[in-house]
Design an enzyme around this catalytic site. Structure first.
Site, PDB file in Angstrom:
ATOM      1  N   GLY A  70       1.079  -1.184   0.192  1.00 24.33           N
ATOM      2  CA  GLY A  70      -0.080  -0.082  -0.084  1.00 24.33           C
ATOM      3  C   GLY A  70       0.791   0.956  -0.132  1.00 24.33           C
ATOM      4  O   GLY A  70       2.030   1.115  -0.018  1.00 24.33           O
ATOM      5  N   GLY A  71       0.268   2.494   0.257  1.00 24.07           N
ATOM      6  CA  GLY A  71       0.955   3.639   0.125  1.00 24.07           C
ATOM      7  C   GLY A  71       2.179   3.721   1.464  1.00 24.07           C
ATOM      8  O   GLY A  71       3.160   4.536   1.317  1.00 24.07           O
ATOM      9  N   LYS A 128       4.660  -7.127   8.017  1.00 20.77           N
ATOM     10  CA  LYS A 128       4.344  -5.501   7.596  1.00 20.77           C
ATOM     11  C   LYS A 128       5.766  -4.638   7.914  1.00 20.77           C
ATOM     12  O   LYS A 128       6.448  -4.024   8.939  1.00 20.77           O
ATOM     13  CB  LYS A 128       2.951  -4.603   8.022  1.00 20.77           C
ATOM     14  CG  LYS A 128       2.756  -3.506   7.007  1.00 20.77           C
ATOM     15  CD  LYS A 128       1.353  -3.061   7.519  1.00 20.77           C
ATOM     16  CE  LYS A 128       1.762  -1.866   7.179  1.00 20.77           C
ATOM     17  NZ  LYS A 128       0.231  -0.769   7.323  1.00 20.77           N
ATOM     18  N   ASP A 175     -12.644   1.038  10.165  1.00 22.88           N
ATOM     19  CA  ASP A 175     -12.132   0.814   9.152  1.00 22.88           C
ATOM     20  C   ASP A 175     -12.551  -0.302   9.194  1.00 22.88           C
ATOM     21  O   ASP A 175     -11.923  -1.411   8.230  1.00 22.88           O
ATOM     22  CB  ASP A 175     -10.323   0.183   8.954  1.00 22.88           C
ATOM     23  CG  ASP A 175     -10.564   1.049   6.981  1.00 22.88           C
ATOM     24  OD1 ASP A 175     -11.288   1.548   6.349  1.00 22.88           O
ATOM     25  OD2 ASP A 175      -9.659   0.445   6.498  1.00 22.88           O
TER      26      ASP A 175
END
Length: 709
Positions: free
Chosen positions: A24-25, A43, A137
Site C-alpha cells: 500500500g501507500g 509489514k 476501517d
C-alpha cells in the site's frame, strides 16, 4: 503472491521473508516464516515514509492498537519494532479468504451463515472497544474467513477512544460506503462508528452488494450521511432489523458491540463451531481448508535448505548500495511473470494464490517434484498453462474494433482516419488465412443466416445485404432521414432490424419494410430466438420478430447488455444487478447483484458473466445457482469497470482480460486449458470460427490464435 523484488530485504529481525503478499501507500506486507517454520506476515514501512513524522506516528499507533487488542476473533501481534529503520510489525498469518473475496467469488452468504459471522465480528469489536480502541476501517476486505473462524485485521487507522482528530476538520478517513455519518463528516468517532461499519459489512455479506451502492466515493458518502441503505434484498426480519439498527444515523441509537451479541442470542448448541469453517457454505469452507494446508506445508524449509544467513534489514548491503532498502534480493530463479499470481492489498494478509508460487519455488529448489494438489472449485491454476499459437495478424482499424463471424468469414468493424475525418469501415476476412475478401465503408454489420451479412452504408442512409464470402450486394434499402440507424443492426430470422427512437424491420429476402414499432431502443437493440429486444432507460421490451408486436415489457433502470439463450433473457441495471427474465412472458426468474452484463455468454444451460472484481462466474441459466468461479485478473484502479469479455464455443469459454491475455477455460469446471498473451490486447469480445479464436489488439489489428499442439 509475488516473489521478492530487487530492493526487498531477505530478512527482518529474526524472520526470513519468502515473498510479497501486497503493498500500500505506507508499506509492504511480506510472507515470512519464523525460526520454527510458522508462516507469519511481516509489514515493513517504506523508507520514504518512515522518515516522515506523520507516517511514523501512524505506524506506532497501529502497533500500539494491535498490541492492546487480544481476542479470539482478531489477528494477534507476534513481534514489532516501531523504532527500527525501517519499522516493522509481525502478525499471525491468516490463510483463508477475505469476506470480500469470498462473497465476490462464491456469492452472498445465506442467513444461517451471516448470523455466526455477525456474532464473531461483534465479539471482535467488543474486544477492540474493551481495549479502548476504535478500529475505524471495518469492511469486507478487513474481515478474514479462516480455519479458526472470522478475524478482524488491519489496525492501520485505529485510534484510542479519547484521541483527538488526526485530520483536518471535515476530512474523513476510512473507506467510502462503510464509514458512519460522523466519520464522513470528519468528526471525532467512537465505538458506535465501528458498529455502523459492522452493519454495512453484514449487509454486503448477505446481499453481495454494498448497502450504499457503487459509483464515486462522494455519492456513497452522501447516501451514508442520509442513511439511504439498500436493504431490499434482505428478507429475513431479524437480519434486516439488526442491520438497520447498526446503520442508524444517530450514534447514540445504535447498539453497542455487546448489544449486537445480545440481539443475536446464544449460539445454536447443535450447530457447527464458529472456531472453524463448517458454518460457512461448503465451497468456501473447502477453499479455506485448501489454503490452510498450503500455508502449513509449503512454507516449511525444503530438505537440505541452507541455514538462514541472508542479510537482514539494517545490515550492510551486499550490492547495489544505491537501493532504497539494503540487503536486496532478486526474484527467485524459475519464477516467471506468468507463474506469479496477483498479490492482495497490504492490509489483507491472505493465502490467496499462495500454493502455485510456493509449490513452484520449492519444486525448483528441490530439482523437481510432483504437481501440487488440485483444489476443488475454481481458483487459480496449479502451474503455468500451455501457450496458444499465433496463426495470423491483420491490421484493419485506426481506432476501435468489433468482431463477428459467420460461415468461415470474420467481420471486423473498424475506423479509418484521414486527418480529422473518420470513416466506419467493415472488413471481411478469410477466417483461415486473414486474407481480405472485401471491405465496405459503413458503420455497423450483422451476420445473418445463409452466408449473408447486413451492413449500414453511406453514413447510415442505406442498409444492404451482401454475400459474406464475396461482398456481392443482394439488395439495398434507402433509409428515411428520420429513421437513420444510430445503433446496432440485428438479424432475427426473416427480418433484420434497426432503429433507436423506433424500430424498423426489413425482410431479409428483398429488403422491403415488414413492420415498424414505436418501442424505444435508445439503450440497445439485439435479436435472437424469434425475439427482438429493445432496451430503453426505462424498460426492456420483447417484440415478436415476425410481427413487431410487443410480447412483454420488463421495467429496468438504465439497463444494458441484453443477451438471450436457453429460453431466457439476461440484462443488467445501472446498479450492477443481473436480471434473468423468461423469454416467453417477460417474467423475472431470478436476479443477482454484482454481475456484469456486457460481454457475457449463455448456452448449454449455463450463463457466463463477470462477477465482482473481474471474477468469472458460471451460473445455471434457469436458477442462477453458481456452478464455479475463477479469478483471472482485476482492474486495480477501478474495480467496478468491466475486466473481462467472453465467447462460448462448444466446451470452451474464451475470456479476454484486462491484463492483455486470452484464457481458454474448460466450461465444466473453469480450469484454464491454455492462454495467449499480448500487451496490446483490448477488451472486445473474442470470436471463434474454423477452430480458431480471434481477438482485437490495441493497434487496430485482428489476431487469429490456435490452441496449443
Amino acid at each position: 503472491m509475488e516473489p521478492l523484488r530487487r530492493g526487498d530485504p531477505h530478512r527482518v529481525g529474526p524472520y526470513r521473508l519468502l515473498g510479497r503478499l501486497g503493498e500500500g501507500g505506507m508499506g509492504v506486507v511480506y510472507l515470512a516464516r519464523s525460526g520454527a517454520g510458522r508462516p507469519i506476515a511481516v509489514k515493513i514501512v517504506r523508507r520514504s515514509k518512515a522518515g516522515e513524522p506523520r507516517y511514523a506516528a501512524r505506524f506506532r499507533r497501529e502497533v500500539e492498537a494491535a498490541r492492546q487488542v487480544s481476542g479470539v476473533f482478531t489477528a494477534p501481534v507476534l513481534d514489532a519494532d516501531p523504532d527500527a529503520a525501517p519499522p516493522w510489525l509481525v502478525t499471525a498469518y491468516l490463510p483463508g479468504l477475505s469476506l470480500r473475496e469470498a462473497v465476490g467469488g462464491f456469492g452472498p452468504l445465506p442467513p444461517d451463515a451471516v448470523r455466526p459471522l455477525a456474532a464473531g465480528l461483534a465479539e471482535a469489536l467488543a474486544d477492540i472497544h474493551r481495549a479502548g480502541v476504535v478500529h475505524r476501517d471495518l469492511k469486507p476486505g478487513n474481515v478474514m474467513l479462516t480455519a479458526g473462524g472470522p478475524r478482524v485485521i488491519d489496525f492501520g487507522i485505529a485510534r484510542p477512544e479519547d484521541a483527538t482528530a488526526v485530520t483536518r476538520v471535515g476530512t474523513p478517513i476510512g473507506t467510502p460506503g462503510f464509514m458512519a455519518p460522523e466519520q464522513v463528516r470528519g468528526e471525532k468517532t467512537g465505538p458506535a462508528a465501528d458498529v455502523f461499519s459492522l452493519g454495512a459489512t453484514l449487509a454486503y455479506a448477505a446481499t453481495g452488494a454494498e448497502p450504499f451502492g457503487s459509483g464515486p466515493a462522494r455519492s456513497r458518502d452522501l447516501r451514508a450521511l442520509t442513511t439511504r441503505a439498500d436493504l431490499d434484498a434482505i428478507t429475513e426480519p431479524w437480519l434486516r432489523g439488526l442491520i438497520g439498527a447498526c446503520l442508524h444515523a444517530d450514534p447514540g441509537l445504535r447498539p453497542s458491540a455487546a448489544g449486537v451479541l445480545e440481539r443475536l442470542g446464544p449460539p445454536d448448541a447443535e450447530g457447527p463451531s464458529l472456531l472453524g469453517a463448517r458454518w460457512l457454505p461448503p465451497a468456501i469452507a473447502e477453499e479455506i481448508d485448501r489454503r490452510t494446508a498450503e500455508a502449513e506445508t509449503l512454507t516449511r524449509p525444503p530438505p537440505g535448505d541452507p541455514p538462514d544467513a541472508d542479510p537482514a534489514v539494517g545490515q550492510a548491503p551486499t550490492e547495489d548500495p544505491d537501493d532504497s532498502v539494503q540487503g536486496t534480493a532478486p526474484p527467485p530463479q524459475g519464477v516467471t511473470r506468468r507463474t506469479v499470481l496477483a498479490g492482495v492489498g497490504a492490509g489483507v494478509m491472505t493465502a490467496g494464490g499462495l500454493g502455485t508460487f510456493l509449490w513452484r519455488r520449492t519444486r525448483d529448489r528441490q530439482g523437481g517434484g510432483s504437481r501440487p494438489p488440485e483444489g476443488r472449485g475454481s481458483r487459480a491454476p496449479q502451474g503455468p498453462p500451455p501457450e496458444g499459437r499465433s496463426r495470423w495478424t491483420r491490421r484493419v482499424s485506426d481506432d476501435s474494433l468489433a468482431l463477428a463471424a459467420a460461415d468461415g468469414v470474420l467481420l471486423a468493424d473498424g475506423i479509418e482516419k484521414d486527418g480529422d475525418d473518420s470513416t466506419g469501415i467493415v472488413h471481411a476476412l478469410d477466417a483461415r488465412t486473414g486474407e481480405v475478401l472485401w471491405k465496405r465503408d459503413g458503420g455497423f454489420s450483422a451476420a445473418g443466416d445463409g452466408g449473408v451479412t447486413y451492413l449500414t452504408l453511406n453514413e447510415g442512409r442505406e442498409i444492404s445485404a451482401v454475400r459474406s464470402r464475396t461482398g456481392e450486394v443482394l439488395w439495398t434499402h434507402q433509409v428515411d432521414f428520420d429513421r437513420l440507424p444510430t445503433g446496432e443492426l440485428a438479424a432475427a430470422g426473416q427480418v433484420v432490424v434497426f432503429g433507436r427512437e423506433e424500430i424498423t424491420a426489413l425482410d431479409v429476402a428483398g429488403g422491403g419494410r415488414r413492420w415498424t414499432s414505436g418501442a424505444s431502443a435508445r439503450s440497445g437493440l439485439s435479436a435472437a430466438d424469434g425475439l427482438v429486444l429493445a432496451l430503453s432507460p426505462e424498460a426492456l421490451a420483447g417484440l415478436d420478430a415476425r410481427t413487431g408486436k410487443t410480447r412483454w415489457t420488463y421495467p429496468l433502470d438504465y439497463g444494458d447488455s441484453q443477451i438471450t439463450g436457453d429460453g431466457m433473457v439476461f440484462a443488467c441495471d445501472r446498479f450492477g444487478t443481473l436480471h434473468a427474465i423468461r423469454a416467453g412472458d417477460g417474467a423475472l426468474v431470478w436476479r443477482r447483484r454484482n454481475v456484469g452484463g456486457w460481454g457475457s455468454q449463455v448456452g448449454g444451460g449455463r450463463f457466463y458473466a463477470e462477477g465482482h472484481d473481474g471474477v468469472v462466474l458460471a451460473l445455471e441459466s434457469t436458477t442462477g445457482r453458481q456452478i464455479w468461479s475463477r479469478t483471472l485478473t482485476r482492474l486495480k484502479d477501478d474495480p467496478r469497470r468491466q475486466a473481462t469479455a467472453y465467447r462460448l464455443s462448444g466446451t470452451t469459454l474464451y475470456v479476454i482480460c484486462a491484463d492483455g491475455n486470452l484464457y481458454a477455460l474448460d466450461t465444466a469446471d473453469g480450469r484454464v486449458r491454455w492462454t495467449y498473451g499480448t500487451e496490446k490486447a483490448i477488451r472486445v469480445q473474442p470470436v471463434s470460427a474454423n477452430g480458431l479464436v480471434f481477438i482485437g489488439a490495441g493497434d487496430g489489428s485482428v489476431r487469429a490464435v490456435a490452441a496449443p499442439s
